[in-house]
Design a protein around this motif. Sequence first.
Motif, PDB file in Angstrom:
ATOM      1  N   ASN A  29       0.816  -1.211   0.000  1.00  0.00           N
ATOM      2  CA  ASN A  29       0.000   0.000   0.000  1.00  0.00           C
ATOM      3  C   ASN A  29       0.854   1.268   0.000  1.00  0.00           C
ATOM      4  OD1 ASN A  29      -2.734   1.006   0.023  1.00  0.00           O
ATOM      5  ND2 ASN A  29      -2.332   1.733   2.082  1.00  0.00           N
ATOM      6  N   VAL A  30       2.066   1.178   0.520  1.00  0.00           N
ATOM      7  CA  VAL A  30       2.983   2.321   0.505  1.00  0.00           C
ATOM      8  C   VAL A  30       3.254   2.742  -0.944  1.00  0.00           C
ATOM      9  CG1 VAL A  30       5.364   3.041   1.000  1.00  0.00           C
ATOM     10  CG2 VAL A  30       4.061   1.754   2.707  1.00  0.00           C
ATOM     11  N   PHE A  31       3.352   1.776  -1.826  1.00  0.00           N
ATOM     12  CA  PHE A  31       3.678   2.051  -3.228  1.00  0.00           C
ATOM     13  C   PHE A  31       2.449   2.166  -4.121  1.00  0.00           C
ATOM     14  CE2 PHE A  31       7.240  -0.251  -1.362  1.00  0.00           C
ATOM     15  CZ  PHE A  31       8.242   0.663  -1.580  1.00  0.00           C
ATOM     16  N   ASN A  32       1.310   1.673  -3.657  1.00  0.00           N
ATOM     17  CA  ASN A  32       0.129   1.647  -4.505  1.00  0.00           C
ATOM     18  C   ASN A  32      -1.126   1.900  -3.676  1.00  0.00           C
ATOM     19  OD1 ASN A  32      -1.504   1.319  -6.691  1.00  0.00           O
ATOM     20  ND2 ASN A  32      -1.108  -0.858  -6.975  1.00  0.00           N
ATOM     21  N   SER A  33      -1.191   3.053  -3.059  1.00  0.00           N
ATOM     22  CA  SER A  33      -2.303   3.347  -2.143  1.00  0.00           C
ATOM     23  C   SER A  33      -3.627   3.610  -2.858  1.00  0.00           C
ATOM     24  CB  SER A  33      -1.941   4.536  -1.248  1.00  0.00           C
ATOM     25  OG  SER A  33      -1.792   5.701  -2.026  1.00  0.00           O
ATOM     26  N   ASN A  34      -3.589   3.754  -4.179  1.00  0.00           N
ATOM     27  CA  ASN A  34      -4.821   4.000  -4.931  1.00  0.00           C
ATOM     28  C   ASN A  34      -5.351   2.749  -5.623  1.00  0.00           C
ATOM     29  OD1 ASN A  34      -5.158   6.702  -4.244  1.00  0.00           O
ATOM     30  ND2 ASN A  34      -3.665   7.328  -5.768  1.00  0.00           N
ATOM     31  N   ASN A  35      -5.020   1.594  -5.062  1.00  0.00           N
ATOM     32  CA  ASN A  35      -5.519   0.327  -5.577  1.00  0.00           C
ATOM     33  C   ASN A  35      -6.767  -0.030  -4.770  1.00  0.00           C
ATOM     34  OD1 ASN A  35      -5.976  -2.526  -5.727  1.00  0.00           O
ATOM     35  ND2 ASN A  35      -3.907  -2.802  -6.544  1.00  0.00           N
ATOM     36  N   GLU A  53     -11.272  -1.069  14.184  1.00  0.00           N
ATOM     37  CA  GLU A  53     -11.605   0.332  13.901  1.00  0.00           C
ATOM     38  C   GLU A  53     -10.882   0.861  12.667  1.00  0.00           C
ATOM     39  OE1 GLU A  53      -7.968   0.316  16.406  1.00  0.00           O
ATOM     40  OE2 GLU A  53      -9.893  -0.701  16.579  1.00  0.00           O
ATOM     41  N   LYS A  54      -9.765   0.248  12.304  1.00  0.00           N
ATOM     42  CA  LYS A  54      -9.012   0.710  11.126  1.00  0.00           C
ATOM     43  C   LYS A  54      -9.633   0.236   9.811  1.00  0.00           C
ATOM     44  CE  LYS A  54      -4.584   1.171  13.459  1.00  0.00           C
ATOM     45  NZ  LYS A  54      -3.178   0.749  13.473  1.00  0.00           N
ATOM     46  N   ALA A  55     -10.530  -0.729   9.875  1.00  0.00           N
ATOM     47  CA  ALA A  55     -11.112  -1.305   8.662  1.00  0.00           C
ATOM     48  C   ALA A  55     -11.933  -0.290   7.880  1.00  0.00           C
ATOM     49  CB  ALA A  55     -11.982  -2.509   9.019  1.00  0.00           C
ATOM     50  N   ILE A  56     -12.698   0.527   8.566  1.00  0.00           N
ATOM     51  CA  ILE A  56     -13.658   1.412   7.902  1.00  0.00           C
ATOM     52  C   ILE A  56     -12.998   2.356   6.914  1.00  0.00           C
ATOM     53  CG2 ILE A  56     -15.341   3.256   8.297  1.00  0.00           C
ATOM     54  CD1 ILE A  56     -16.059   1.723  10.909  1.00  0.00           C
ATOM     55  N   ARG A  57     -11.907   2.978   7.307  1.00  0.00           N
ATOM     56  CA  ARG A  57     -11.279   3.943   6.386  1.00  0.00           C
ATOM     57  C   ARG A  57     -10.780   3.273   5.110  1.00  0.00           C
ATOM     58  NH1 ARG A  57      -5.862   5.705   9.621  1.00  0.00           N
ATOM     59  NH2 ARG A  57      -4.961   3.646   9.693  1.00  0.00           N
ATOM     60  N   TYR A  58     -10.332   2.023   5.222  1.00  0.00           N
ATOM     61  CA  TYR A  58      -9.874   1.315   4.020  1.00  0.00           C
ATOM     62  C   TYR A  58     -11.059   0.897   3.148  1.00  0.00           C
ATOM     63  CZ  TYR A  58      -5.148   1.410   5.760  1.00  0.00           C
ATOM     64  OH  TYR A  58      -3.908   1.845   6.193  1.00  0.00           O
ATOM     65  N   GLN A  60     -13.878   2.546   2.973  1.00  0.00           N
ATOM     66  CA  GLN A  60     -14.356   3.801   2.366  1.00  0.00           C
ATOM     67  C   GLN A  60     -13.469   4.213   1.199  1.00  0.00           C
ATOM     68  OE1 GLN A  60     -14.408   6.258   5.901  1.00  0.00           O
ATOM     69  NE2 GLN A  60     -16.606   5.944   6.193  1.00  0.00           N
ATOM     70  N   LYS A  61     -12.162   4.072   1.377  1.00  0.00           N
ATOM     71  CA  LYS A  61     -11.256   4.441   0.290  1.00  0.00           C
ATOM     72  C   LYS A  61     -11.439   3.495  -0.896  1.00  0.00           C
ATOM     73  CE  LYS A  61      -6.624   5.781  -0.909  1.00  0.00           C
ATOM     74  NZ  LYS A  61      -5.280   6.085  -0.479  1.00  0.00           N
ATOM     75  N   ALA A  62     -11.588   2.205  -0.619  1.00  0.00           N
ATOM     76  CA  ALA A  62     -11.798   1.227  -1.688  1.00  0.00           C
ATOM     77  C   ALA A  62     -13.044   1.578  -2.490  1.00  0.00           C
ATOM     78  CB  ALA A  62     -11.925  -0.180  -1.100  1.00  0.00           C
ATOM     79  N   GLU A  63     -14.110   1.932  -1.785  1.00  0.00           N
ATOM     80  CA  GLU A  63     -15.368   2.274  -2.453  1.00  0.00           C
ATOM     81  C   GLU A  63     -15.210   3.537  -3.293  1.00  0.00           C
ATOM     82  OE1 GLU A  63     -20.025   2.402  -1.308  1.00  0.00           O
ATOM     83  OE2 GLU A  63     -18.678   3.492   0.033  1.00  0.00           O
ATOM     84  N   LYS A  64     -14.459   4.490  -2.787  1.00  0.00           N
ATOM     85  CA  LYS A  64     -14.243   5.739  -3.517  1.00  0.00           C
ATOM     86  C   LYS A  64     -13.438   5.484  -4.802  1.00  0.00           C
ATOM     87  CE  LYS A  64     -13.758   9.221  -0.872  1.00  0.00           C
ATOM     88  NZ  LYS A  64     -13.246  10.208   0.093  1.00  0.00           N
ATOM     89  N   LEU A  65     -12.466   4.584  -4.714  1.00  0.00           N
ATOM     90  CA  LEU A  65     -11.608   4.287  -5.863  1.00  0.00           C
ATOM     91  C   LEU A  65     -12.320   3.433  -6.909  1.00  0.00           C
ATOM     92  CD1 LEU A  65      -8.305   3.568  -3.926  1.00  0.00           C
ATOM     93  CD2 LEU A  65      -8.711   5.503  -5.459  1.00  0.00           C
TER      94      LEU A  65
END
Length: 86
Positions: A29-35, A53-58, A60-65
Amino acid sequence: KKNLEQGNEYYEQGDGFYTLALQYYLKANVFNSNNGLLNYKIGVCYLKSFEKEKAIRYFQKAEKLVSNVSPYLHLRMGEAYHVLQI
């Protein structure tokens, strides 16, 4: 790419292996955070961990991408919100 492949090997093994997969996915994810798929899988790994608790932000980002990144995205997001009582 190696980190992603190694993470996938552990991820595919399911319960008991998500923490191992997470280590490799975070490096990838450091190299490809927009996957989108990678973010979704990180979310699943966190959901199966003690750091739910850390799951939600990932998720949300996945859904946005990629809005249709997984047919289970909304189910997993719901599980995360339910576990955290948000």
